[in-house]
Scaffold this motif. Sequence first.
Motif, mmCIF file in Angstrom:
data_model
loop_
_atom_site.group_PDB
_atom_site.id
_atom_site.type_symbol
_atom_site.label_atom_id
_atom_site.label_comp_id
_atom_site.label_asym_id
_atom_site.label_seq_id
_atom_site.Cartn_x
_atom_site.Cartn_y
_atom_site.Cartn_z
ATOM 1 N N LEU A 4 0.829 -1.203 0.000
ATOM 2 C CA LEU A 4 0.000 0.000 0.000
ATOM 3 C C LEU A 4 0.865 1.255 0.000
ATOM 4 C CD1 LEU A 4 -2.729 1.386 0.100
ATOM 5 C CD2 LEU A 4 -2.680 1.137 2.588
ATOM 6 N N ALA A 5 1.899 1.239 0.805
ATOM 7 C CA ALA A 5 2.800 2.400 0.873
ATOM 8 C C ALA A 5 3.500 2.615 -0.466
ATOM 9 C CB ALA A 5 3.817 2.215 1.992
ATOM 10 N N GLU A 6 3.950 1.540 -1.092
ATOM 11 C CA GLU A 6 4.627 1.652 -2.386
ATOM 12 C C GLU A 6 3.662 2.158 -3.451
ATOM 13 O OE1 GLU A 6 7.220 1.958 -5.320
ATOM 14 O OE2 GLU A 6 7.707 1.652 -3.215
ATOM 15 N N ARG A 7 2.442 1.655 -3.454
ATOM 16 C CA ARG A 7 1.452 2.111 -4.432
ATOM 17 C C ARG A 7 1.100 3.586 -4.207
ATOM 18 N NH1 ARG A 7 -3.177 -2.262 -5.488
ATOM 19 N NH2 ARG A 7 -2.447 -2.501 -7.624
ATOM 20 N N GLN A 10 3.998 5.594 -5.574
ATOM 21 C CA GLN A 10 3.961 5.573 -7.032
ATOM 22 C C GLN A 10 2.874 6.517 -7.557
ATOM 23 O OE1 GLN A 10 3.104 1.745 -8.728
ATOM 24 N NE2 GLN A 10 3.731 2.373 -10.776
ATOM 25 N N ALA A 11 1.696 6.481 -6.933
ATOM 26 C CA ALA A 11 0.611 7.381 -7.342
ATOM 27 C C ALA A 11 1.015 8.842 -7.137
ATOM 28 C CB ALA A 11 -0.661 7.059 -6.563
ATOM 29 N N ALA A 12 1.678 9.133 -6.037
ATOM 30 C CA ALA A 12 2.126 10.501 -5.764
ATOM 31 C C ALA A 12 3.138 10.954 -6.810
ATOM 32 C CB ALA A 12 2.723 10.598 -4.367
ATOM 33 N N ARG A 13 4.068 10.084 -7.198
ATOM 34 C CA ARG A 13 5.045 10.430 -8.242
ATOM 35 C C ARG A 13 4.350 10.706 -9.569
ATOM 36 N NH1 ARG A 13 8.205 6.314 -5.817
ATOM 37 N NH2 ARG A 13 7.457 4.818 -7.352
ATOM 38 N N GLN A 14 3.366 9.881 -9.909
ATOM 39 C CA GLN A 14 2.645 10.068 -11.170
ATOM 40 C C GLN A 14 1.851 11.366 -11.167
ATOM 41 O OE1 GLN A 14 0.487 6.380 -11.358
ATOM 42 N NE2 GLN A 14 2.099 5.358 -12.529
ATOM 43 N N ILE A 15 1.206 11.671 -10.066
ATOM 44 C CA ILE A 15 0.455 12.922 -9.964
ATOM 45 C C ILE A 15 1.398 14.111 -10.044
ATOM 46 C CG2 ILE A 15 -0.917 14.347 -8.383
ATOM 47 C CD1 ILE A 15 -2.232 11.661 -7.454
ATOM 48 N N SER A 16 2.540 14.003 -9.380
ATOM 49 C CA SER A 16 3.531 15.074 -9.416
ATOM 50 C C SER A 16 4.043 15.282 -10.835
ATOM 51 C CB SER A 16 4.686 14.734 -8.477
ATOM 52 O OG SER A 16 5.691 15.694 -8.576
ATOM 53 N N TRP A 17 4.338 14.192 -11.543
ATOM 54 C CA TRP A 17 4.809 14.286 -12.930
ATOM 55 C C TRP A 17 3.743 14.957 -13.795
ATOM 56 C CZ3 TRP A 17 2.610 12.351 -17.344
ATOM 57 C CH2 TRP A 17 3.356 12.501 -18.509
ATOM 58 N N TYR A 18 2.497 14.538 -13.636
ATOM 59 C CA TYR A 18 1.401 15.091 -14.440
ATOM 60 C C TYR A 18 1.248 16.586 -14.191
ATOM 61 C CZ TYR A 18 -3.253 16.001 -16.226
ATOM 62 O OH TYR A 18 -4.315 16.544 -16.909
ATOM 63 N N CYS A 19 1.225 16.980 -12.942
ATOM 64 C CA CYS A 19 1.084 18.404 -12.609
ATOM 65 C C CYS A 19 2.267 19.203 -13.134
ATOM 66 C CB CYS A 19 0.939 18.593 -11.104
ATOM 67 S SG CYS A 19 -0.634 17.996 -10.462
ATOM 68 N N GLY A 20 3.468 18.660 -13.000
ATOM 69 C CA GLY A 20 4.655 19.343 -13.504
ATOM 70 C C GLY A 20 4.600 19.523 -15.012
ATOM 71 N N THR A 21 4.138 18.496 -15.712
ATOM 72 C CA THR A 21 4.013 18.578 -17.163
ATOM 73 C C THR A 21 2.942 19.587 -17.549
ATOM 74 O OG1 THR A 21 4.735 16.291 -17.418
ATOM 75 C CG2 THR A 21 3.506 17.230 -19.243
#
Length: 67
Positions: A4-7, A10-21
């Motif tokens: 759960l922590a890893e997922r 991972q979700a936080a990294r993806q959201i961060s990447w999306y917002c940054g883009t």
Amino acid sequence: MGRLAERTRQAARQISWYCGTLMGDNHYRRYVEHHTRAHPGEPVLSERDYWKMRHRNTEANPGARCC
């Protein structure tokens, strides 16, 4: 709990990447990577000059903007 922590991370990294883009945070980094690869040996614009050029081009060619 480890999965759960890893997922969650991972979700936080993806959201961060999306917002940054979406906000353009990584445009300059992508420009430098492309320019270095496509035009080796040629000087790369500074980040300030890159954004000036990008805004100039956007104003000259507004495309489908509403305003």
